[in-house]
Design a protein around this motif. Structure first.
Motif, PDB file in Angstrom:
ATOM      1  N   GLU A   1       1.195   4.130  -2.953  1.00  0.00           N
ATOM      2  CA  GLU A   1       0.937   5.542  -2.658  1.00  0.00           C
ATOM      3  C   GLU A   1       2.158   6.397  -2.960  1.00  0.00           C
ATOM      4  O   GLU A   1       2.039   7.517  -3.459  1.00  0.00           O
ATOM      5  CB  GLU A   1       0.520   5.704  -1.197  1.00  0.00           C
ATOM      6  CG  GLU A   1      -0.875   5.184  -0.895  1.00  0.00           C
ATOM      7  CD  GLU A   1      -1.287   5.458   0.536  1.00  0.00           C
ATOM      8  OE1 GLU A   1      -2.394   5.973   0.734  1.00  0.00           O
ATOM      9  OE2 GLU A   1      -0.505   5.152   1.448  1.00  0.00           O
TER      10      GLU A   1
ATOM     11  N   THR B   1       1.189   9.333  -5.523  1.00  0.00           N
ATOM     12  CA  THR B   1       0.752  10.562  -4.857  1.00  0.00           C
ATOM     13  C   THR B   1       1.409  11.777  -5.493  1.00  0.00           C
ATOM     14  O   THR B   1       2.638  11.828  -5.604  1.00  0.00           O
ATOM     15  CB  THR B   1       1.108  10.521  -3.360  1.00  0.00           C
ATOM     16  OG1 THR B   1       0.425   9.422  -2.739  1.00  0.00           O
ATOM     17  CG2 THR B   1       0.688  11.814  -2.663  1.00  0.00           C
TER      18      THR B   1
ATOM     19  N   THR C   1      -2.207  13.562   0.404  1.00  0.00           N
ATOM     20  CA  THR C   1      -2.362  12.195  -0.075  1.00  0.00           C
ATOM     21  C   THR C   1      -3.692  12.027  -0.798  1.00  0.00           C
ATOM     22  O   THR C   1      -4.571  12.896  -0.763  1.00  0.00           O
ATOM     23  CB  THR C   1      -2.298  11.204   1.098  1.00  0.00           C
ATOM     24  OG1 THR C   1      -3.411  11.451   1.978  1.00  0.00           O
ATOM     25  CG2 THR C   1      -0.992  11.348   1.875  1.00  0.00           C
ATOM     26  N   HIS C   2      -3.853  10.870  -1.433  1.00  0.00           N
ATOM     27  CA  HIS C   2      -5.112  10.579  -2.127  1.00  0.00           C
ATOM     28  C   HIS C   2      -6.284  10.616  -1.148  1.00  0.00           C
ATOM     29  O   HIS C   2      -7.367  11.121  -1.487  1.00  0.00           O
ATOM     30  CB  HIS C   2      -5.036   9.209  -2.798  1.00  0.00           C
ATOM     31  CG  HIS C   2      -4.070   9.156  -3.944  1.00  0.00           C
ATOM     32  ND1 HIS C   2      -4.176   9.966  -5.046  1.00  0.00           N
ATOM     33  CD2 HIS C   2      -2.972   8.374  -4.159  1.00  0.00           C
ATOM     34  CE1 HIS C   2      -3.195   9.702  -5.891  1.00  0.00           C
ATOM     35  NE2 HIS C   2      -2.448   8.749  -5.376  1.00  0.00           N
TER      36      HIS C   2
ATOM     37  N   LEU D   1       3.541   9.155   4.427  1.00  0.00           N
ATOM     38  CA  LEU D   1       3.041   7.793   4.283  1.00  0.00           C
ATOM     39  C   LEU D   1       3.416   6.936   5.483  1.00  0.00           C
ATOM     40  O   LEU D   1       2.621   6.094   5.927  1.00  0.00           O
ATOM     41  CB  LEU D   1       3.588   7.181   2.995  1.00  0.00           C
ATOM     42  CG  LEU D   1       3.189   7.912   1.706  1.00  0.00           C
ATOM     43  CD1 LEU D   1       3.776   7.220   0.492  1.00  0.00           C
ATOM     44  CD2 LEU D   1       1.676   8.041   1.575  1.00  0.00           C
TER      45      LEU D   1
ATOM     46  N   ARG E   1       0.835  -1.197   0.000  1.00  0.00           N
ATOM     47  CA  ARG E   1       0.000   0.000   0.000  1.00  0.00           C
ATOM     48  C   ARG E   1       0.874   1.252   0.000  1.00  0.00           C
ATOM     49  O   ARG E   1       0.634   2.180  -0.796  1.00  0.00           O
ATOM     50  CB  ARG E   1      -0.909  -0.003   1.227  1.00  0.00           C
ATOM     51  CG  ARG E   1      -1.702   1.282   1.414  1.00  0.00           C
ATOM     52  CD  ARG E   1      -2.662   1.176   2.573  1.00  0.00           C
ATOM     53  NE  ARG E   1      -3.389   2.422   2.769  1.00  0.00           N
ATOM     54  CZ  ARG E   1      -4.413   2.560   3.597  1.00  0.00           C
ATOM     55  NH1 ARG E   1      -4.842   1.520   4.288  1.00  0.00           N
ATOM     56  NH2 ARG E   1      -5.012   3.727   3.738  1.00  0.00           N
TER      57      ARG E   1
END
Length: 276
Positions: free
Chosen positions: A7, A11, A95-96, A27, A3
Motif C-alpha cells: 500500500e 497509494t 487509500t485504495h 497505513l 500489505r
C-alpha cells in the motif's frame, strides 16, 4: 507488513505528504484498527451515531463536507451519500480502500488537500531557517457547505508538523512550537465554522495512560483551546496493552460538539483580526 509495504508503494499521495509521514501514519492506523477492531468498536459506533445525529439537524440535500475523512472508519458514508446531494471527503491521503468506497456513490468526491495550509510554508521555513509560518487554511470553491464535520482531526493537526520541526529544526524554542501548534488548532476551528452553514466536530480531548485500570498519566489533547463542555463524550481504548506499551493501555477521551465555537477575536497567530 507485506500489505502495508504494498500500500505504501502504490497509494497515490503528494510527495510532501509522503515525506512528512502522512501516508505512513494512515497505513499504520489502518493496521492498528485491524488488530484492535473489537476494542475500537464502541468508539466507532459512538462516532457514527454522532455524525448521523448531527446531520439530522440540517435539511436534507445540499452539500456536505467531511474534514479528516481518513480511512472512513468513523464515517457512515452510505448514510451521508443518501442524505446529501454532494459529499466531499477531504484528507491528505485517500487509500485504495477509501477510493473503492467512494466509487460506490456517484455523489461522493475525494479531495487531497492540506487543510491547515501550513505544510508547504513550513517545509520552506525549515529548509531556509526562517520563522515558523502562520497557518492559512485554503478556501474551497463553490458556495458554503450546508454541513461540515471535522473527524478526529483537531488534536492531530499539529503532530506530524511538530515531528518535522523536531527533526529539522531541533533548536526551535518550545514556546514557538507551542504557538505554532495552537495556531494550527485555532485556524482549523475558525475555518470549520466559516466553511459551512452548520458545523460539527469530534476529537480526542485527553490521553490517559492506564495500568491495570489505574490512571498513571493524563495529557490534554486540545492544544490550549478554550472549548465548552462537549455535547457528547465517550472513551476510546485506542491502544490496549501491549499494543503500544507492554504494561500500560492508552485511552483517549473524545468530545463531540454539534455547534463548535468559533475562536475569539485573535488570529491563529495571536494577532487581532482586522474588522471586516
Amino acid at each position: 507488513m507485506l500489505r502495508e509495504a504494498f500500500e505504501y508503494l502504490t497509494t497515490p499521495c503528494p510527495p510532501l505528504a509522503r515525506r512528512y509521514g502522512y501516508l505512513a501514519e494512515a497505513l499504520a492506523l489502518g493496521a492498528r484498527y485491524r488488530r484492535q477492531r473489537r476494542a475500537w468498536a464502541p468508539h466507532v459506533d459512538a462516532c457514527r451515531r454522532f455524525v448521523l445525529e448531527a446531520t439530522e439537524r440540517v435539511p436534507q440535500g445540499g452539500r456536505a463536507l467531511v474534514a479528516g475523512s481518513g480511512l472512513l472508519i468513523e464515517v457512515p458514508l452510505p448514510a451521508l451519500a443518501e442524505r446529501f446531494e454532494d459529499v466531499l471527503l477531504i484528507d491528505m491521503v485517500h487509500t485504495h480502500a477509501v477510493r473503492r468506497q467512494a466509487k460506490r456513490h456517484s455523489n461522493v468526491r475525494l479531495l487531497t488537500l492540506d487543510l491547515t495550509g501550513a505544510l508547504a510554508p513550513l517545509d520552506t521555513a525549515l529548509s531556509n531557517g526562517t520563522p515558523l509560518p502562520c497557518p492559512s487554511p485554503p478556501d474551497l470553491p463553490g458556495e458554503r457547505f450546508n454541513f461540515a464535520i471535522s473527524c478526529n482531526l483537531l488534536s492531530q493537526l499539529p503532530l506530524l508538523p511538530l515531528d518535522a520541526i523536531d527533526r529539522k529544526a531541533p533548536g526551535t524554542p518550545q514556546a514557538e512550537r507551542e504557538r505554532f501548534a495552537q495556531a494550527l488548532a485555532r485556524s482549523h476551528l475558525s475555518w470549520l465554522t466559516r466553511v459551512a452553514e452548520q458545523a460539527a466536530l469530534f476529537t480526542d480531548t485527553e490521553s490517559l495512560w492506564l495500568e491495570h485500570g489505574a490512571l498513571q498519566e493524563r495529557e490534554d489533547s486540545t492544544w490550549g483551546l478554550d472549548l465548552p463542555p462537549p455535547d457528547r463524550s465517550w472513551d476510546w481504548d485506542i491502544a490496549p496493552a501491549p499494543e503500544e506499551d507492554r504494561r500500560r493501555s492508552l485511552r483517549h477521551r473524545v468530545g463531540a460538539w454539534f455547534n463548535p465555537p468559533a475562536p475569539d477575536g485573535l488570529s491563529p497567530c495571536g494577532r487581532h483580526r482586522s474588522p471586516p
